[in-house]
Design an enzyme around this catalytic site. Structure first.
Site, short mmCIF file in Angstrom:
data_model
loop_
_atom_site.label_atom_id
_atom_site.label_comp_id
_atom_site.label_asym_id
_atom_site.label_seq_id
_atom_site.Cartn_x
_atom_site.Cartn_y
_atom_site.Cartn_z
CE1 TYR A 132 -11.00 -60.39 32.83
CE2 TYR A 132 -10.20 -58.77 31.24
CZ TYR A 132 -11.02 -59.11 32.30
OH TYR A 132 -11.84 -58.16 32.84
CE1 TYR B 11 -16.09 -57.64 33.19
CE2 TYR B 11 -16.07 -55.27 32.81
CZ TYR B 11 -15.47 -56.41 33.31
OH TYR B 11 -14.25 -56.32 33.94
CG ASP C 222 -21.45 -50.15 34.89
OD1 ASP C 222 -20.78 -49.19 34.46
OD2 ASP C 222 -20.96 -51.27 35.15
CE LYS D 236 -13.67 -50.02 30.41
NZ LYS D 236 -14.65 -50.92 31.02
#
Ligand SMILES: *Cc1c(COP(=O)(O)O)cnc(C)c1O
Length: 426
Positions: free
Chosen positions: A18, A146, A247, A276
């Site tokens: 980003y 997200y 998710d 993750k």
């Protein structure tokens, strides 16, 4: 190369997440990491309050994870997964089926969280295609979510946070409910529950699936909600023939105080995404699990295969380190750690509510959040926390931490002190 030379080359060539190019702020140069600490090129040590974006739950250079990786590298680092298989991936699949909510039976191993969401969406779309319901190809989610940075996952990220206006005409247009009412312990808002049922019913003909992050919306805004809304989603999707995807890339492996956030609701989704912390933060790997019904549905179609197969699927090194990481969780000791961290975060962050500009302080499991009424001044916040020997990466109006589970109470106190100090100046 000297640190200055390395940072000059970094600025010249290397994209960061980003970030604009060339970058505006110089990143910190890390040379080593051990336990909960990152060591910088200038010799400073920082307590990692981020677990490297939720992943390094056991900290760095954990002897069991290092050993698993070295042992596996001595056998083979990678082989293709088409036509070949191996023990690390087989054991990992079996373990994931054992520890996730009952009913998830098949495992697709992939490269990253975003790809596991792509695979989950592909499973759902292909399921309805195979069963002849060609119109069922849209997704429903709630705002504030997200799900990753590739295109289909972006389409179910929060429309503002995910900058959907920038991508109009490119992203598939999905359906959005308002963000779930905030508060893990708040009372259930019955009108929101009704809205869930009504929306799923109204759009059932075009909906392939509902996809949400259970209990904690992570990178979309660090918001917590009541598990009852997940039960409402399960009931509505079951009643109207729509699949449900959870998710758990951020929430999985103990972060919220349960091994998987779905357990707070007692709900099994049709499809589950993990990532993750799967490998304890060592290597990139994610997994998409599904029920036998989903797999059988796909296999009935005119294209009776799941049309996906990444080059590094089931990578043996990542599988081996994932087995070791999950193995460390299996004695249940993490629960004591997460509970201890939760209460240390609560007491350490209590005083932040009195800081001018702080609008909310919330803690759930090993997650602590201080929300401001303005955008965080990143430079000021980063200076404030690093001066106190802590690493945090705030975003938008949020200072937050997700420390490794082995962080002791002194580490947590340093992190919470740094967050409060940052709230004052940021
Ligand atoms: C981080 C994250 C992803 C994306 O995972 P990557 O490995 O970064 O592609 C997807 N969903 C959730 C909930 C996440 O937190």
């Amino acid at each position: 190369m000297t640190a200055e030379e390395l940072l000059a080359l970094d600025a010249e060539h290397v994209w960061h997440p980003y970030a604009p190019m060339p970058g505006r702020v110089s990143p910190l140069l890390v040379t080593e990491a051990s336990g909960v600490r990152l060591r910088l090129s200038d010799g400073r040590e920082l307590i990692d309050g981020m677990s490297s974006w939720w992943s390094a739950i056991h900290g760095y250079r954990h002897p069991a994870l290092d050993a698993a990786l070295t042992e596996q590298a001595g056998r083979m680092s990678h082989v293709m997964f088409g036509g070949l298989t191996h023990e690390p991936a087989i054991r990992l699949a079996r373990t994931l089926v054992d520890i996730t909510p009952d009913g998830l039976h098949h495992v697709f191993l992939c490269d990253s969280g975003s790809v596991s969401v792509e695979v989950a969406i592909k499973m759902c779309l292909q399921y309805w295609q195979s069963l002849g319901h060609k119109a069922k190809r849209r997704l429903l989610t709630w705002r504030g979510g997200y799900h990753g940075d590739t295109f289909h996952p972006m389409s179910v990220c929060d429309p503002e946070g995910g900058m959907h206006s920038l991508w109009r005409g490119v992203l598939p247009e999905q359906l959005f409910l308002p963000a779930p009412p905030p508060g893990f312990e708040a009372t259930i808002d019955e009108s929101y529950v009704e809205q869930i049922h009504a929306t799923v019913e109204r759009h059932a003909d075009e909906l392939a699936a509902v996809i949400v992050e259970p209990v904690v919306q992570g990178a979309g805004g660090m918001r917590f909600h009541h598990p009852g809304y997940l039960r409402a989603l399960r009931e509505a999707t079951e009643a109207h023939g729509v699949l449900l995807v959870f998710d758990e890339i951020a929430t999985g492996f103990g972060r919220t105080g349960r091994l998987f956030a779905a357990e707070h609701a007692g709900v099994t989704p049709d499809v589950l995404c993990l990532g993750k912390a799967l490998t304890g933060g060592y290597l990139t790997m994610a997994a998409t699990l599904c029920t036998q019904d989903v797999a059988r549905g796909i296999s009935k179609g005119e294209l009776p295969v799941l049309a996906h197969g990444p080059t590094f699927m089931g990578n043996p090194l990542a599988s081996a380190v994932a087995n070791a990481s999950v193995g460390l969780l299996r004695d249940g000791g993490w629960q004591t750690d997460v509970r201890r961290i939760e209460s240390a975060l609560r007491s350490g962050l209590e005083c932040a509510v009195d800081v001018p500009g702080v609008v909310d302080v919330r803690v759930l499991g090993a997650i602590g959040v201080v929300q401001l009424d303005h955008e965080v001044d990143m430079a000021a916040a980063t200076r404030a926390v690093t001066e106190r020997g802590v690493w945090l990466r705030p975003f938008r109006d949020m200072l937050y931490c997700m420390p490794p589970y082995l962080a002791d109470n002194t580490d947590i106190a340093a992190i919470t002190d740094a967050m409060v100090a940052a709230a004052v100046v940021a």
